[in-house]
Design an enzyme around this catalytic site. Sequence first.
Site, PDB file in Angstrom:
ATOM      1  N   HIS A  33      19.374  86.854  68.366  1.00 29.80           N
ATOM      2  CA  HIS A  33      18.824  88.075  68.827  1.00 29.80           C
ATOM      3  C   HIS A  33      19.859  89.218  68.576  1.00 29.80           C
ATOM      4  CE1 HIS A  33      16.143  86.058  71.957  1.00 29.80           C
ATOM      5  NE2 HIS A  33      17.139  85.175  71.566  1.00 29.80           N
ATOM      6  N   TYR A  34      19.293  90.500  68.562  1.00 31.93           N
ATOM      7  CA  TYR A  34      20.198  91.536  68.572  1.00 31.93           C
ATOM      8  C   TYR A  34      19.808  91.962  70.027  1.00 31.93           C
ATOM      9  CZ  TYR A  34      16.417  94.784  66.905  1.00 31.93           C
ATOM     10  OH  TYR A  34      15.226  95.446  66.617  1.00 31.93           O
ATOM     11  N   THR A  35      20.838  92.969  70.511  1.00 31.56           N
ATOM     12  CA  THR A  35      20.699  93.273  71.953  1.00 31.56           C
ATOM     13  C   THR A  35      19.590  94.505  72.274  1.00 31.56           C
ATOM     14  OG1 THR A  35      22.730  94.898  71.569  1.00 31.56           O
ATOM     15  CG2 THR A  35      22.852  92.632  72.761  1.00 31.56           C
ATOM     16  N   GLU A  98      23.053  86.430  71.793  1.00 34.19           N
ATOM     17  CA  GLU A  98      22.764  88.006  71.656  1.00 34.19           C
ATOM     18  C   GLU A  98      23.791  88.686  70.873  1.00 34.19           C
ATOM     19  OE1 GLU A  98      20.121  89.948  72.426  1.00 34.19           O
ATOM     20  OE2 GLU A  98      19.053  89.003  73.896  1.00 34.19           O
ATOM     21  N   HIS A 140      14.529  85.682  66.885  1.00 37.07           N
ATOM     22  CA  HIS A 140      13.915  85.888  68.158  1.00 37.07           C
ATOM     23  C   HIS A 140      12.380  86.285  67.376  1.00 37.07           C
ATOM     24  CE1 HIS A 140      13.168  87.772  72.373  1.00 37.07           C
ATOM     25  NE2 HIS A 140      12.408  86.670  72.166  1.00 37.07           N
ATOM     26  N   ASP A 150      13.760  91.334  66.238  1.00 40.40           N
ATOM     27  CA  ASP A 150      15.497  90.897  66.075  1.00 40.40           C
ATOM     28  C   ASP A 150      15.483  89.569  65.670  1.00 40.40           C
ATOM     29  OD1 ASP A 150      14.334  90.244  68.830  1.00 40.40           O
ATOM     30  OD2 ASP A 150      16.415  89.732  69.424  1.00 40.40           O
TER      31      ASP A 150
HETATM   32 ZN    ZN Z   1      15.697  88.955  71.240  1.00 39.34          ZN
END
Ligand code: ZN
Length: 250
Positions: A33-35, A98, A140, A150
């Site tokens: 993921h990215y935050t 993340e 994600h 993301d």
């Molecule tokens: Zn995510």
Amino acid sequence: MPRDRHLAPVIEHPSPNHDARPAGAAVDMLVLHYTGMTGAAAALARLRDPATKVGAHYLVDEDGAILRLVAEERRAWHAGVACWRGRDDVNAVSIGVEIVNPGHEFGYRPFPEAQIAAVEGLCRDILARHPIPARSVVGHADVAPARKADPGELFPWKRLARAGIGLWPDSTAVRGEMGLSLRAGDHGAPVAEIQRALAEFGYAVPTTGVFDAATTAVVIAFQRHFRPARIDGVVDPETAHIVFRLLALA
Ligand SMILES: [Zn+2]
């Protein structure tokens, strides 16, 4: 040689946002993921706030610091409503990482080298601990294409694949079907064929033969991951070629 020679020290920052994995659920997915928040501190606060009910196993900061929020044997609440390879209990069988980045909403930018080196080391370490197939190292957006973007098209999936993390097509040369162009609103056997291939690879897309909004979202997620040069939701010859190459490699 130490197994985790690439791995920076892991800093413990426990989050309450996890529960027990269901009986018999073995980890076989890695979700990146990215935050998508303005900074690391805000992201960390959100991931540790019991009211948000969102968590992840790890957070990787832009300077390469690796924080452990949830133990790998627990189910962290990172994916939400998601599906991959027919499984809709993604949190039950996955590790969630993340990666700090403002994301498309707050100023999406390239992931710094120190951060990617740390992600690479962490992922290699996770893959050494769990039998996760290459095609199940996903973003994600791959598992929730209608809701999520993301870690997005700036994430260096190709580099990670060369380090043994995830799948990458070994060729993008296009043979035949130069005129292929399937897009929203199209229908028929060629649409069904690409839907079937995307579903066989792992994406949650029904084989209806109708290029609907859900199909467009899946194609966009696919392009963010595997064909970042153009993300338009159109199945052009190169996109189709990459889908079938990946299936052959999977
Ligand atoms: Zn995510």
